[in-house]
Design an enzyme around this catalytic site. Structure first.
Site, short mmCIF file in Angstrom:
data_model
loop_
_atom_site.label_atom_id
_atom_site.label_comp_id
_atom_site.label_asym_id
_atom_site.label_seq_id
_atom_site.Cartn_x
_atom_site.Cartn_y
_atom_site.Cartn_z
N SER A 161 -8.94 4.46 13.26
CA SER A 161 -9.32 5.81 13.45
C SER A 161 -10.58 6.13 13.68
O SER A 161 -11.53 6.03 12.66
CB SER A 161 -8.86 6.54 12.17
OG SER A 161 -9.01 8.05 12.23
N ARG A 169 -7.51 8.49 3.35
CA ARG A 169 -8.92 7.60 3.42
C ARG A 169 -9.29 7.57 2.02
O ARG A 169 -9.47 8.61 1.30
CB ARG A 169 -10.08 8.53 4.20
CG ARG A 169 -11.29 7.83 4.24
CD ARG A 169 -12.40 8.34 4.80
NE ARG A 169 -12.96 9.48 4.24
CZ ARG A 169 -13.93 10.32 4.70
NH1 ARG A 169 -14.18 10.30 6.07
NH2 ARG A 169 -14.01 11.40 4.12
N TYR A 222 -3.48 9.41 19.14
CA TYR A 222 -3.42 10.84 18.78
C TYR A 222 -4.80 11.24 18.46
O TYR A 222 -5.68 10.75 18.35
CB TYR A 222 -2.58 10.81 17.13
CG TYR A 222 -3.42 10.08 16.09
CD1 TYR A 222 -4.26 10.70 15.27
CD2 TYR A 222 -2.93 8.74 16.12
CE1 TYR A 222 -4.77 10.13 14.21
CE2 TYR A 222 -3.51 8.00 14.77
CZ TYR A 222 -4.44 8.72 14.04
OH TYR A 222 -4.97 8.06 13.01
N ARG A 236 -10.83 38.41 42.60
CA ARG A 236 -11.18 37.23 41.68
C ARG A 236 -10.20 37.11 40.77
O ARG A 236 -9.67 38.11 40.27
CB ARG A 236 -12.55 37.05 41.20
CG ARG A 236 -13.06 38.14 40.61
CD ARG A 236 -14.52 38.30 40.28
NE ARG A 236 -14.99 39.44 39.73
CZ ARG A 236 -16.13 39.71 39.54
NH1 ARG A 236 -17.15 39.21 39.98
NH2 ARG A 236 -16.21 41.45 39.00
N HIS A 256 -22.09 20.61 1.70
CA HIS A 256 -21.02 20.99 0.97
C HIS A 256 -20.06 22.24 1.22
O HIS A 256 -18.89 22.18 1.14
CB HIS A 256 -21.30 20.83 -0.73
CG HIS A 256 -20.43 21.13 -1.94
ND1 HIS A 256 -20.20 22.37 -2.22
CD2 HIS A 256 -19.38 20.13 -2.21
CE1 HIS A 256 -19.08 22.30 -2.99
NE2 HIS A 256 -18.57 21.08 -2.93
N GLY A 266 -31.88 30.24 44.92
CA GLY A 266 -32.93 29.94 45.62
C GLY A 266 -32.81 30.40 47.03
O GLY A 266 -33.68 30.45 47.65
N ARG A 279 -25.11 38.21 54.82
CA ARG A 279 -25.02 37.10 53.34
C ARG A 279 -25.34 35.62 53.73
O ARG A 279 -24.37 35.21 54.74
CB ARG A 279 -23.89 37.52 52.44
CG ARG A 279 -23.84 38.71 51.85
CD ARG A 279 -22.83 38.55 50.92
NE ARG A 279 -22.45 39.83 50.16
CZ ARG A 279 -21.80 41.00 50.29
NH1 ARG A 279 -21.13 40.93 51.51
NH2 ARG A 279 -21.94 42.01 49.38
N MET A 292 -31.60 32.95 50.36
CA MET A 292 -31.57 34.20 50.61
C MET A 292 -30.14 34.64 50.57
O MET A 292 -29.23 34.08 50.61
CB MET A 292 -31.64 34.61 52.12
CG MET A 292 -32.10 36.01 52.39
SD MET A 292 -31.86 36.37 53.82
CE MET A 292 -29.90 36.94 53.99
N LYS A 343 -18.38 31.42 50.79
CA LYS A 343 -17.91 32.82 50.78
C LYS A 343 -17.22 33.10 52.14
O LYS A 343 -16.47 34.02 52.36
CB LYS A 343 -19.50 33.53 51.07
CG LYS A 343 -19.38 35.05 50.44
CD LYS A 343 -20.68 35.63 50.30
CE LYS A 343 -21.47 35.08 49.12
NZ LYS A 343 -22.98 35.27 49.10
N ASN A 401 -17.63 11.80 13.75
CA ASN A 401 -18.95 12.40 12.94
C ASN A 401 -19.91 11.53 12.67
O ASN A 401 -21.10 11.61 12.97
CB ASN A 401 -18.33 13.15 11.84
CG ASN A 401 -17.33 14.34 12.12
OD1 ASN A 401 -17.30 14.70 13.29
ND2 ASN A 401 -17.08 15.01 11.02
N GLY A 451 -13.96 7.52 13.33
CA GLY A 451 -14.53 8.62 12.72
C GLY A 451 -15.81 9.12 13.46
O GLY A 451 -16.76 8.65 13.36
N ARG A 494 -9.00 13.47 2.89
CA ARG A 494 -10.28 12.90 2.39
C ARG A 494 -9.94 13.03 0.86
O ARG A 494 -10.18 14.13 0.20
CB ARG A 494 -11.45 13.90 2.84
CG ARG A 494 -11.97 13.54 4.08
CD ARG A 494 -12.54 14.72 4.88
NE ARG A 494 -11.83 15.87 5.05
CZ ARG A 494 -11.94 16.76 5.91
NH1 ARG A 494 -12.88 16.84 6.77
NH2 ARG A 494 -10.93 17.62 6.02
N CYS A 522 -10.59 11.19 14.10
CA CYS A 522 -10.50 12.17 13.01
C CYS A 522 -11.93 12.74 12.89
O CYS A 522 -11.91 13.59 11.75
CB CYS A 522 -10.00 11.63 11.75
SG CYS A 522 -11.07 10.29 11.31
#
Lengths: 886, 886
Positions: A768, A614, A856, A336, A452, A101, A92, A103, A22, A772, A770, A558, A836
């Site tokens: 690639s 795929r 990529y 700011r 789905h 926490g 301050r 002052m 500060k 997920n 995957g 897909r 992907c």
């Protein structure tokens, strides 16, 4: 002698270690000539000296504080404790790292029974003066004298009740004086001393309190958790108070240097004459637009305009500024970086480059990729209130309004009539596709982000909410209830797929727009980024959209989504239920030209860019009717029509569905395991791809198919499937007499593939990731189950920092990606690698991909702009010659 | 001059590189004084010289061959090409590494129109002589002259048909002469030359052919695949033929130096006088036991006995020996290590140590751990035929006979009446436990190796066959069909849980036995092994069994199996279905003393050895009624009793079952994810453990509970659960006033845990690798689905070398285990690590565990002896000072 105290103008922003965060910022603003209220900082070294002297302020520190105070009094032409012209200050804490926490703030220090009257006189506002004094007593008593704030609040409430008031604004100056008397009594009772009237005593008690708070329990725990060294110490900032309510030559306001909503380069904000900041917030008086300040206080306005300009130049960004005018003198209280909308962020970034304030790299870093979603989907106008009815999982972004329907056929009919509908179902199946196409959006009460409905809607760029389990849907009665609210067929609702909210009625929308500035910024991004951006697209339409958004290819097509078309699903089912090879081949041969057509469309849309296709991935039972529904039908028929032929047919269907049923479909007979057991299915798909390639090659079009084998866990799987592809390729080339080139690669989506990537690379032209599925297997999480059952609680309990399906888990899953790339390139130095999973459209994951050396990322079409920007940011942030602003 | 040809007695077993594998072995046997038919080896160097001379045999080689042949003729007192006393030889290739695709064997070389008559005279067997000659023509023409064997077979068949014969044994000497004429005609037609009558020409043509075969296509491919250098070359072995059918002073036989069935140290075998090896195999004459040779040919027997003894001494193992006596002279044709039963292997190993032939380490290496299963489970007597009715998955080893029942209640009733039954069900659920207990064995038509039936049966050491889908079970009709065979309620079947076979009727059994020798061998194993062996035991009975088999603790106690007891399951269901915390606590408090009792029993059985207790792991819906059955019931009630209270109850139950239902239970809300969301469940279990510990500590018993948190993927999970355990421990200590020690660790069973083991180790006292689940997640295989749907085909297609659930996949899953151990010990050098998947009872996996530095393996009680032996073998094989036999 050691220097312990710094006037604001003696420091700068580099001195954080001595002045705290500060203090350094206040010094910086002062240094560049901003009219900051004067003050000084007691350095962190003083804090350490305080502890070395067994928690007493060393004489040299005290002397330097008094000296600095003296300068301050002269500068402000006020004096601490003076009844005529009292100096009031704020105290301050200011550590190097901001720390909860500790002052925080004491305002109005210097107030006592005498100075309060001076303030009343000077502000011409008794009520304000006494209110300020009682606030000071309360704050000081709490943080310095350690008296629980409860006692003060309790007394204040009693006083209010006695007077018969509802709230504080009804209190008069006299009432506050009464409160002050009571407060002093409380202090006397708890400390057995009077409230300190001597401002100098107040000041040093406050300084002691800041130093002490460095070692209170909460601060120690916080430092341990965040690995902040104990020896840093805290600084203390002493700053003079200024008041905007000292008459009509005073005032206060807030302004942005540019319009935070549109980005227009014009001061934007509001102010109030003869008022305090609190008055602006309270909303009792209506503030005036900043432009009118030009008429009311032309000089101040001129000075403020110049200050704003200087601030922008200095910080090289749009600023959000708090200011106060005290008796015609402008003070900047805070500046700011201003928050802004996505549109404004883009406009400002582009403008500032044109104005020569920043360079293009900096401009690229100025726009948060996450915000871009706002601009690419139609969205609810935030200026209207949202009356939330229910909330589910935000399964596909965008917003929509429409009448509720509960059936895909109804949705389709309404669609033909031009009516806008939202399809609400417990869950959707491939049988509902035509309804999803016709609907504006989809809502389900069951299923997660990979259900789905979610997958299909995301593919179509349609808004979708899933797993909204507070919706009790009664399909027969054509209604759903949420608590005691009933929504019937035809009722209008609005949904926000980006937040998962469902609202009753219609809410105005904002249409998406890709402005010229946006296009320009993205073209800069493309120049900077070192990592490709492709799109996941399953049909020609998505591919066109992706190309429009700047995708450099399709990273994931897909093919199963092509199977789910309502016209095709009966043929797919025939193929699955076939008892023998001949029947299966017959169905496959019917599917071949359909898939071929899709591929041709996608190749055309991509205009010669690579398209990664795929082969079939989901378990076959996903294409069959629902087991439970079938079971109920069979049970009913057994009772009602035990000898009917319908029963026989359904029973035999149920039997097949059961044979294909799986305990854990995610880990079951899917991916290349299908191709290994039914090579004819993969062969048909590969033929369709190659016929399409041959056909377009014939028309002189460049085509770059990349055939991707899913769910490989062992190199032997890939070896067999690659052989099948190559043999099919030779066959098609011989048959058609056309040449075309292609590559064969694999998804890396189960841990074993990453762990043995050196072996797998021998058979792969590309990898690639995957992520997920890789996240599911690495965590042992079924996404559909985890998101509904425990993942939310894990994030709330902070067991996991984020949802690993949204933000790539770099420690665990990321380690496998790194191993995969490293081991793969060990075998094949130039191995092409990409991602992907959904992480391909998430900024921190994109940065990870860049750092890991992927070639990529691929994401949904609507996320392509985000990914282009994030990829550029990753490049800029991680370029070896650490980038510094000009 | 370079030496190219070695007489057998000039070589030894070390000379493989020069003599090839076969030549070196023949030399070795000759060297140690065995009566091997004389012969010599043309070295690999000669092969290289042959290629250097552009595929012609160098003069020096030719000279040395003739010289060696001369010695051979003298030794045998026969002459190549002599009409009176013809020498016949075999010609065999012999590379350093055995290589398929190379020329193998030509027998009876030296036969021609003249010598065949000599052989007829000498053997007094015209038919044999002409048959041998025509075989020689066929063999030689095929491998040396490259005439397809088809032409010869075709001609032979035509001849047989012409004569009206069914098979070769009907052919007379005259018939064979006719065939020989025809064969010669074929040779003439294909080569435009006569079949070579000159034996010396035959010999050199054959040697040429062996050398040429070194570079034929198949041999080249094989060498490339197996990385065998091309320059090694092949040797050629020339050995004189001997005949056991030269009269009553001749004969042939096969013998083991010890009894291969019992291990008894006594010659075991049989022979035929005046016969050839083929006659023994053909079974036309009944051979005599070897002992009678002592009376018929006392001198030969004496020589043979001594030879056997010498062979055992030399090879230090029981030998399987082929011998021929030609005119009273003994020849050893082959000796190799004899195959034996498990019982014999143990007996022989122990005896040989006592006889001073081998040391204990060698003895330990002599018994295949896999064989031990035979001795630990009751098994079907292999001397009776098996009439296989159907085959399923071998889910739990052992064999059983009993009447078929289709219902758990019936099984229990029959059990009370003392009848032996086998429970046959489509699948089992926790409701069937009492039936499984009462039955001898379980058979299911659905489900895999981890299905309920399989897991429960293995735990109880009961035979079980799962997923036997050729069984069409009709519960209502109380019968099952396999094809057109119908098996009704009460019919007797026999099952073999080790092979998955189901047989009709009763088949005699062999009871398991742990002989003294077995115990002795295992005690030696315990002295050698450096890795602990524990058992997976879920109840006191299993723990006692494990302790009896030598387990040094419990490595995995699955507490959910305690939940599945039929008396407890209603309380467990009450706990799960509780709507609020109070109801759940009430049920948990009922379960607490039950679990405590189990733990006390297990602690007592283990007599102070450590017991690793895994807190609740499976998803809660596993304890609830089956969803589909419930759905059918509800559908029926909706039609028949739409207003009944029963419907209401069932509907509400169905709703709850559906709420808890999961798409992928394996990856769902289970393991520590249960404890994170319902800490009260884990707290109850931990209390039960600690109350048990306190109780036994009170009785002065040593107790070492190791509390194991399952399915941890992130250190934060373990941190929270560890805190819960420690706090509960303090609570119990305070409450009971007893002290007890314990540790807290985790399963490493999902990839992320292994990848972040350094972090997880901070909160763990031990790691136990749960390689069952780790294999599922690393491969992305659901075991229940994979084993039924594609895994078998993968193994048949050689995509995977073995079932990774049976044999640890060292490349993939093993890499994670290694990472886990390495990273874990990086944080905590002394971290205790073990394995508790099924791999803990598989020998190659145990060796892997030893090499990876694990402290112990844990397996089912019945596999503990196997694991003790395998652990010893791993230690011996991998000890730094490479172990060599004395």
């Amino acid at each position: 002698m050691e220097k312990y105290v710094y006037l604001f103008h003696e420091g700068n922003s580099e001195m954080k270690e001595i002045l705290g965060g500060k203090g350094a910022n206040l010094a910086e603003m002062t240094r560049i000539g901003l009219p900051v209220p004067y003050g000084f900082t007691i350095s962190t070294k003083a804090c350490n000296a305080y502890y070395e002297e067994n928690k007493s302020i060393p004489a040299s520190v005290e002397a330097q504080v008094l000296e600095a105070l003296n300068v301050l009094e002269q500068k402000m032409n006020k004096k601490l404790g003076s009844a005529e012209n009292p100096l009031l200050v704020s105290v301050r804490s200011g550590a190097v790292f901001s720390m909860p926490g500790m002052m925080d703030t004491i305002l109005n220090l210097g107030m006592n029974d005498e100075t309060v009257e001076g303030v009343a006189r000077l502000t011409n506002n008794d009520r304000f003066a006494y209110d300020s004094y009682r606030r000071f007593i309360q704050m000081f008593s709490n943080v310095v004298l350690n008296i629980d704030v409860y006692y003060f609040e309790q007394f204040l409430e009693e006083t209010r009740e006695k007077k018969g008031y509802q709230a504080d604004p009804e209190m008069t100056a006299e009432d506050w004086q009464e409160v002050i008397t009571g407060y002093k009594e409380i202090v006397r009772k708890h400390t057995r001393k009077d409230f300190p009237q001597e401002p100098m005593e107040q000041l040093f008690l406050a300084i002691n309190a800041v130093f002490d708070s460095w070692n209170n329990q909460r601060a120690i725990v916080y430092r341990r958790l965040n690995k902040i060294p104990d020896h840093l110490g805290t600084a203390v900032n002493i700053q003079s108070m200024v008041f905007g309510n000292m008459g009509n030559d005073s005032g206060t306001g807030v302004a942005f240097t540019r319009n935070p909503s549109t980005g227009e380069n014009k001061l934007y904000g509001e102010y109030l004459i003869n008022a305090q900041g609190e008055d602006v917030v309270a909303g009792i008086r209506t503030p005036q637009p900043i432009a009118t300040l030009k008429e009311e206080m032309p000089e101040v306005f001129q000075q403020f305009s110049e200050t704003c300009h200087r601030l922008e130049q200095h910080y090289q960004d749009m600023q959000d500024i708090e200011f106060t005018v005290e008796r015609g003198k402008l003070f900047i209280l805070q500046t700011r970086t201003g928050k802004r909308t996505a549109a404004a962020a883009i406009q400002i970034a582009v403008d500032m480059v044109e104005e020569g304030i920043i360079d293009k790299k900096t401009a690229l870093l100025r726009v948060d990729p996450d915000q871009l979603n706002q601009l690419l989907h139609r969205r609810i106008d935030d200026s209207y209130p949202r009356n939330q009815l229910a909330k589910g999982l935000p399964a596909s972004p965008g917003a929509a309004t429409g009448s509720v329907v509960f059936d895909a056929d109804e949705a389709e009919e309404c669609g033909k009539d031009g009516r806008k509908v939202i399809l609400v179902r417990p869950e959707t199946t491939p049988d509902d596709i035509h309804g999803i196409i016709a609907a504006q959006a989809v809502v389900t009460s069951r299923g997660g982000m990979t259900s789905h409905a979610a997958v299909v809607a995301r593919g179509m760029g349609k808004a979708c909410i899933c797993g909204c389990d507070s919706l009790k849907i009664d399909i027969k009665a054509k209604q759903f209830t949420v608590g005691d609210k009933v929504v019937k067929y035809g009722d209008i609702i609005t949904i926000d797929g980006s937040t998962g909210e469902i609202m009753l009625g219609e809410i105005p929308m904002i249409e998406p727009a890709l402005s010229d500035e946006f296009q320009l910024l993205l073209s800069w991004a493309d120049q900077e980024r070192k990592i490709g951006v492709r799109a996941n697209a399953d049909n020609p339409e998505d591919a066109r959209k992706a190309f429009e958004f700047g995708a450099g290819g399709v990273g994931l097509c897909r093919t199963e989504h092509m199977f789910m078309d309502s016209k095709r699903i009966p043929i797919v089912q025939k193929m699955i239920l076939a008892d023998n090879y001949e029947d299966r081949m017959e169905a496959l041969n019917q599917l071949l030209p359909m898939q071929q057509g899709d591929f041709e469309g996608i190749f055309e849309a991509m205009e010669g860019n690579p398209v990664t296709i795929r082969l079939l991935d989901p378990p076959l039972h996903e294409f069959l009717p629902d087991k439970e529904e079938l079971l109920v039908e069979v049970t009913k028929l057994q009772m009602n029509a035990p000898f009917s032929s319908e029963l026989k047919i359904k029973e035999s269907l149920l039997k097949k569905v059961r044979q294909l049923d799986e305990f854990n479909p995610m880990l079951g007979h899917r991916g290349c395991r299908l191709g290994m057991i039914y090579p004819e299915i993969y062969e048909m798909q590969v033929k369709a791809i190659f016929y399409a390639a041959a056909n377009l090659a014939d028309k002189g079009m460049a085509v770059k198919p990349e055939i991707m084998i899913p769910l490989v866990g062992h190199v032997n799987e890939l070896r067999k499937m690659r052989k099948l592809v190559i043999e099919t390729g030779e066959m098609v080339m011989n048959q058609t007499g056309k040449e075309f080139s292609y590559t064969v690669g694999t998804m890396i989506e189960i841990p074993r593939a990453a762990l043995t990537a050196d072996l797998i690379a021998e058979e792969a032209d590309f990898f690639s990731f995957g992520t997920n599925d890789l996240t599911q297997t690495t965590f042992g999480f079924s996404r559909d189950d985890a998101e509904g059952k425990f993942l939310q609680s894990y994030i709330e309990q902070k067991v996991l920092p984020e949802n690993p399906f949204a933000v790539l888990d770099q420690n665990g899953v990321g380690m496998l990606v790194e191993m995969g790339v490293k081991l793969g390139r060990q075998t094949k130095p130039g191995l092409k690698t990409g991602i992907c999973g959904e992480h391909g459209g998430e900024k921190s994951s994109i940065e990870f991909c860049y750092k890991t050396g992927l070639d990529y990322v691929s994401c949904s079409p609507y996320r392509v702009p985000l990914a282009r920007l994030a990829a550029a940011q990753a490049t800029i942030r991680n370029t070896k010659e650490a980038y510094t602003t000009a």
